[in-house]
Design a protein around this motif. Structure first.
Motif, PDB file in Angstrom:
ATOM      1  N   ASP A 112       0.854  -1.171   0.000  1.00 41.99           N
ATOM      2  CA  ASP A 112       0.000   0.000   0.000  1.00 41.99           C
ATOM      3  C   ASP A 112       0.897   1.230   0.000  1.00 41.99           C
ATOM      4  OD1 ASP A 112      -2.178   1.614   0.074  1.00 41.99           O
ATOM      5  OD2 ASP A 112      -2.726   1.190   2.151  1.00 41.99           O
ATOM      6  N   ILE A 113       1.200   1.736  -1.210  1.00 45.77           N
ATOM      7  CA  ILE A 113       2.228   2.764  -1.360  1.00 45.77           C
ATOM      8  C   ILE A 113       1.718   3.943  -2.175  1.00 45.77           C
ATOM      9  CG2 ILE A 113       4.427   3.258  -2.534  1.00 45.77           C
ATOM     10  CD1 ILE A 113       5.379   0.505  -1.671  1.00 45.77           C
ATOM     11  N   TYR A 114       2.090   5.138  -1.762  1.00 51.27           N
ATOM     12  CA  TYR A 114       1.934   6.344  -2.568  1.00 51.27           C
ATOM     13  C   TYR A 114       3.330   6.843  -2.904  1.00 51.27           C
ATOM     14  CZ  TYR A 114       1.096  11.189  -3.893  1.00 51.27           C
ATOM     15  OH  TYR A 114       1.069  12.373  -4.573  1.00 51.27           O
ATOM     16  N   ASP A 115       3.589   7.092  -4.191  1.00 50.93           N
ATOM     17  CA  ASP A 115       4.921   7.538  -4.603  1.00 50.93           C
ATOM     18  C   ASP A 115       4.776   8.394  -5.853  1.00 50.93           C
ATOM     19  OD1 ASP A 115       7.577   7.933  -5.114  1.00 50.93           O
ATOM     20  OD2 ASP A 115       8.077   5.823  -5.461  1.00 50.93           O
ATOM     21  N   ASP A 116       5.039   9.689  -5.730  1.00 55.98           N
ATOM     22  CA  ASP A 116       4.961  10.569  -6.897  1.00 55.98           C
ATOM     23  C   ASP A 116       6.342  11.017  -7.358  1.00 55.98           C
ATOM     24  OD1 ASP A 116       5.759  12.599  -5.152  1.00 55.98           O
ATOM     25  OD2 ASP A 116       3.744  13.382  -4.874  1.00 55.98           O
ATOM     26  N   PHE A 142      -0.269   9.109   9.417  1.00 51.60           N
ATOM     27  CA  PHE A 142      -0.388   8.140   8.325  1.00 51.60           C
ATOM     28  C   PHE A 142      -1.863   7.872   8.013  1.00 51.60           C
ATOM     29  CE2 PHE A 142       4.104   6.724   8.808  1.00 51.60           C
ATOM     30  CZ  PHE A 142       4.429   6.658   7.472  1.00 51.60           C
ATOM     31  N   LYS A 143      -2.667   7.749   9.057  1.00 46.32           N
ATOM     32  CA  LYS A 143      -4.085   7.456   8.876  1.00 46.32           C
ATOM     33  C   LYS A 143      -4.776   8.586   8.114  1.00 46.32           C
ATOM     34  CE  LYS A 143      -8.025   5.710  11.568  1.00 46.32           C
ATOM     35  NZ  LYS A 143      -8.493   5.360  12.926  1.00 46.32           N
ATOM     36  N   MET A 144      -4.451   9.825   8.467  1.00 45.90           N
ATOM     37  CA  MET A 144      -5.056  10.960   7.799  1.00 45.90           C
ATOM     38  C   MET A 144      -4.567  11.084   6.358  1.00 45.90           C
ATOM     39  SD  MET A 144      -5.442  14.877   9.139  1.00 45.90           S
ATOM     40  CE  MET A 144      -6.505  14.328  10.475  1.00 45.90           C
ATOM     41  N   LEU A 145      -3.273  10.884   6.132  1.00 46.52           N
ATOM     42  CA  LEU A 145      -2.723  10.940   4.778  1.00 46.52           C
ATOM     43  C   LEU A 145      -3.335   9.865   3.891  1.00 46.52           C
ATOM     44  CD1 LEU A 145       1.027  11.701   5.514  1.00 46.52           C
ATOM     45  CD2 LEU A 145      -0.477  13.064   4.048  1.00 46.52           C
ATOM     46  N   ARG A 149      -5.193  10.640   0.352  1.00 43.02           N
ATOM     47  CA  ARG A 149      -4.719  10.176  -0.956  1.00 43.02           C
ATOM     48  C   ARG A 149      -5.715   9.212  -1.610  1.00 43.02           C
ATOM     49  NH1 ARG A 149      -2.404   4.510  -1.669  1.00 43.02           N
ATOM     50  NH2 ARG A 149      -3.171   3.593   0.244  1.00 43.02           N
ATOM     51  N   LYS A 150      -6.626   8.605  -0.828  1.00 45.01           N
ATOM     52  CA  LYS A 150      -7.655   7.746  -1.406  1.00 45.01           C
ATOM     53  C   LYS A 150      -8.824   8.559  -1.961  1.00 45.01           C
ATOM     54  CE  LYS A 150      -6.813   3.474   1.187  1.00 45.01           C
ATOM     55  NZ  LYS A 150      -7.351   2.536   2.212  1.00 45.01           N
ATOM     56  N   ASN A 151      -8.812   9.866  -1.692  1.00 44.11           N
ATOM     57  CA  ASN A 151      -9.886  10.744  -2.173  1.00 44.11           C
ATOM     58  C   ASN A 151      -9.281  11.969  -2.865  1.00 44.11           C
ATOM     59  OD1 ASN A 151     -12.529   9.572  -0.815  1.00 44.11           O
ATOM     60  ND2 ASN A 151     -10.910   9.509   0.736  1.00 44.11           N
ATOM     61  N   PRO A 152      -8.499  11.759  -3.930  1.00 46.51           N
ATOM     62  CA  PRO A 152      -7.815  12.882  -4.584  1.00 46.51           C
ATOM     63  C   PRO A 152      -8.800  13.875  -5.179  1.00 46.51           C
ATOM     64  CG  PRO A 152      -7.699  10.904  -5.947  1.00 46.51           C
ATOM     65  CD  PRO A 152      -8.261  10.485  -4.630  1.00 46.51           C
ATOM     66  N   MET A 208      -4.122  17.564  -3.150  1.00 51.34           N
ATOM     67  CA  MET A 208      -3.675  18.025  -4.459  1.00 51.34           C
ATOM     68  C   MET A 208      -2.465  17.253  -4.964  1.00 51.34           C
ATOM     69  SD  MET A 208      -5.883  20.398  -4.818  1.00 51.34           S
ATOM     70  CE  MET A 208      -5.270  21.213  -6.283  1.00 51.34           C
ATOM     71  N   GLY A 209      -1.906  16.382  -4.141  1.00 50.95           N
ATOM     72  CA  GLY A 209      -0.646  15.723  -4.480  1.00 50.95           C
ATOM     73  C   GLY A 209      -0.735  14.760  -5.643  1.00 50.95           C
ATOM     74  N   GLY A 210       0.383  14.650  -6.389  1.00 49.88           N
ATOM     75  CA  GLY A 210       0.506  13.633  -7.422  1.00 49.88           C
ATOM     76  C   GLY A 210       0.024  14.039  -8.787  1.00 49.88           C
ATOM     77  N   GLU A 211      -0.585  15.213  -8.931  1.00 51.14           N
ATOM     78  CA  GLU A 211      -1.084  15.643 -10.239  1.00 51.14           C
ATOM     79  C   GLU A 211       0.028  16.328 -11.020  1.00 51.14           C
ATOM     80  OE1 GLU A 211      -4.124  19.045 -11.239  1.00 51.14           O
ATOM     81  OE2 GLU A 211      -5.200  17.224 -10.667  1.00 51.14           O
TER      82      GLU A 211
END
Length: 227
Positions: A112-116, A142-145, A149-152, A208-211
């Motif tokens: 379960d990874i987020y990586d931009d 971590f829980k909040m992040l 990120r699951k609701n971009p 807003m991250g990752g766009e």
């Protein structure tokens, strides 16, 4: 056997006795151990009983001339996943190992990874980094992040966040704690000027991250990028 398994792409360590095997196991992690029972300085049953408590994820397959049912039972009781008696087909062994790894990979939980490319968050291991430098984040952060990120691009209203967020002791998070937690997260993941969490005044927050913008850079890298 070593030649054939290396031809299949495996990284193989070949040893001839229990002492060398035990020494290797103290310095390296192995996915699979192929183990005989009758060894020059001991027996495979005892070595298997040493391996499994220290390396519970390491699979052990016995390859042995001991074909008695009682020996097979001892092998499984010691922690082996399979017990193969000699003589055996190396080709069949290769296919068995391949099928075993395929099955293991199929049942392995997905990371379960987020990586931009800038911000890295591993929610499974709870590790993080920004531009390659480690970040220290709490369980709550971590829980909040993960929720963000699951609701971009969606505006998460404060009331919704308060419903979803509970602390490590399952205590309700109040307005002040929510504001403080988001402030701490921003100070860490936006330390070099990027924008990940946008405040939508009177409502809540937006991830807003990752766009990426038109020139291919991540929006997170550009403080004022727009759609």
């Amino acid at each position: 056997m070593t030649y054939n398994l290396k031809s299949d792409g495996y990284d193989i360590t070949s040893v001839l006795n229990t002492k060398t095997a035990a020494d290797n196991l103290t310095v390296s992690e192995y996915d699979l151990v192929l183990l005989d029972i009758n060894l020059p300085d001991g027996n495979g049953f005892d070595l298997c009983r040493v391996i499994k408590p220290q390396h519970p994820d390491t699979m052990v397959i016995f390859l042995t001339a001991n074909d008695q049912e009682c020996d097979q039972i001892r092998g499984y009781e010691a922690g082996a996943v399979d017990y193969i008696t000699k003589p055996f087909s190396v080709g069949a062994l290769q296919r068995k190992i391949s099928a075993m790894f395929a099955m293991l990979e199929h049942h392995r939980p997905a990371k379960d990874i987020y990586d931009d490319g800038r911000l890295f968050l591993d929610f499974s291991e709870q590790t993080a980094s920004l531009n390659g430098k480690p970040l220290s984040l709490s369980t709550m952060e971590f829980k909040m992040l993960n929720l963000f990120r699951k609701n971009p691009k969606q505006v998460l209203i404060r009331g919704h966040l308060l419903e979803k967020m509970w602390d490590v002791n399952e205590n309700y998070v109040d307005e002040h704690t929510l504001t403080t937690t988001i402030s701490r997260i921003r100070s860490k993941i936006e330390a070099d000027g990027g924008t990940y969490i946008k405040t939508v005044y009177g409502m809540g927050y937006q991830w807003m991250g990752g766009e990426r913008n038109e020139d291919g850079r991540l929006c997170a890298d550009v403080p004022h990028c727009t759609d």
